[in-house]
Design a protein around this motif. Sequence first.
Motif, PDB file in Angstrom:
ATOM      1  N   ALA A 176      42.497  35.769  33.244  1.00  0.00           N
ATOM      2  CA  ALA A 176      43.919  36.106  33.399  1.00  0.00           C
ATOM      3  C   ALA A 176      44.108  37.579  33.041  1.00  0.00           C
ATOM      4  N   PRO A 177      44.503  38.410  34.002  1.00  0.00           N
ATOM      5  CA  PRO A 177      44.736  39.818  33.653  1.00  0.00           C
ATOM      6  C   PRO A 177      45.798  39.965  32.564  1.00  0.00           C
ATOM      7  N   HIS A 178      46.805  39.088  32.579  1.00  0.00           N
ATOM      8  CA  HIS A 178      47.874  39.136  31.569  1.00  0.00           C
ATOM      9  C   HIS A 178      48.134  37.729  31.043  1.00  0.00           C
ATOM     10  N   PRO A 179      48.617  37.644  29.799  1.00  0.00           N
ATOM     11  CA  PRO A 179      49.045  36.337  29.308  1.00  0.00           C
ATOM     12  C   PRO A 179      50.259  35.865  30.118  1.00  0.00           C
ATOM     13  N   ASP A 180      50.100  34.915  30.909  1.00  0.00           N
ATOM     14  CA  ASP A 180      51.044  34.159  31.766  1.00  0.00           C
ATOM     15  C   ASP A 180      50.435  33.882  33.144  1.00  0.00           C
ATOM     16  N   ASP A 181      49.453  34.733  33.580  1.00  0.00           N
ATOM     17  CA  ASP A 181      48.864  34.517  34.907  1.00  0.00           C
ATOM     18  C   ASP A 181      48.190  33.156  35.005  1.00  0.00           C
ATOM     19  N   GLU A 182      47.574  32.733  33.890  1.00  0.00           N
ATOM     20  CA  GLU A 182      46.865  31.448  33.928  1.00  0.00           C
ATOM     21  C   GLU A 182      47.835  30.280  34.114  1.00  0.00           C
ATOM     22  N   GLU A 203      46.944  45.960  38.703  1.00  0.00           N
ATOM     23  CA  GLU A 203      46.223  45.398  37.544  1.00  0.00           C
ATOM     24  C   GLU A 203      45.372  44.189  37.961  1.00  0.00           C
ATOM     25  N   HIS A 204      45.936  43.328  38.765  1.00  0.00           N
ATOM     26  CA  HIS A 204      45.180  42.148  39.186  1.00  0.00           C
ATOM     27  C   HIS A 204      44.006  42.550  40.073  1.00  0.00           C
ATOM     28  N   ASP A 205      44.253  43.511  40.969  1.00  0.00           N
ATOM     29  CA  ASP A 205      43.178  43.962  41.850  1.00  0.00           C
ATOM     30  C   ASP A 205      42.049  44.604  41.023  1.00  0.00           C
ATOM     31  N   VAL A 214      49.327  35.214  42.588  1.00  0.00           N
ATOM     32  CA  VAL A 214      50.424  35.365  41.629  1.00  0.00           C
ATOM     33  C   VAL A 214      51.492  36.253  42.281  1.00  0.00           C
ATOM     34  N   TRP A 215      51.222  37.563  42.314  1.00  0.00           N
ATOM     35  CA  TRP A 215      52.211  38.451  42.948  1.00  0.00           C
ATOM     36  C   TRP A 215      52.210  38.291  44.466  1.00  0.00           C
ATOM     37  N   SER A 216      51.112  37.780  45.022  1.00  0.00           N
ATOM     38  CA  SER A 216      51.124  37.514  46.465  1.00  0.00           C
ATOM     39  C   SER A 216      51.885  36.229  46.792  1.00  0.00           C
TER      40      SER A 216
HETATM   41 ZN   LIG Z   1      49.472  39.467  35.679  1.00  0.00          ZN
END
Ligand SMILES: [Zn+2]
Length: 261
Positions: free
Chosen positions: A47-53, A164-166, A190-192
């Motif tokens: 998970a790049p950030h806490p919440d992506d998972e 960030e995700h990329d 996620v963002w997609s």
């Molecule tokens: Zn993220």
Amino acid sequence: MLTLGWSHTPRGRLLLRRAVARVIRSALRLRSRALPRNAVTSVLVVAPHPDDEAFGCGGTVARLVRDGASAHVVFVTDGSASHPGHPSVTALDIAGRRRAEARVATGILGVDWDRVSFLDAPDGTLARLDGGHARAIEERIAGMLERLAPEVILMPCRRDGSTEHDAAFALVAGALQRAKLMPRIFEFPVWSCWNPLMLLRPMITCRRIWRVDLREVRDVKARAMASYSSQTDPIPPETSPALPLGFASLFLGREEFLFET
Ligand SMILES: [Zn+2]
């Protein structure tokens, strides 16, 4: 020129976005296959950030754990950049709060706390790390990969509409080269999801698209997502949350889609 006047309001844009997302999801249903039960025995979620998972693959993780798979989660950044310039909350406060939220969310998904790791890279820097820092993160991920040898890596799409995700995807690709491992990689949007036309490319080019039915874990996913109130609720005196209006609702559908190249 004909314009959809309502589409220039935030509410109108959200309705339009949801309509496009519905069409894309219908196409994905046709193109995908149900992920068989017990098809995966061990997974590492990056998970790049806490919440992506929770947002991106929380249902999949909850279902895999229920089916007996071992699941580890690694958070790459500290998530500290979600409230830049906030008058009363510092980046350090946010990082601490998101770490606590991650602890709750992963617990709800069924992941043991000793299987959750934080690399604590400063949020917002992944796409512009110098060579030394990028190497250091790659080495830490490579160490985890060697230790865990996961059958599957779950992580945001390689082109997810977030630098960030990329960048996180590129770091994991570098780590895999270092570790000389080739687990299967399941990419989740996620963002997609928020910019659903971005899903057309993986829909056409991916070798397989897996569909994970969330019926029995939808409540679990919703509770894990709700743990991230720092992202979904405004922190006063701000009146808008860090995530856009309606963002969370896009992730509470009846299934998750995973792209395997
Ligand atoms: Zn993220």
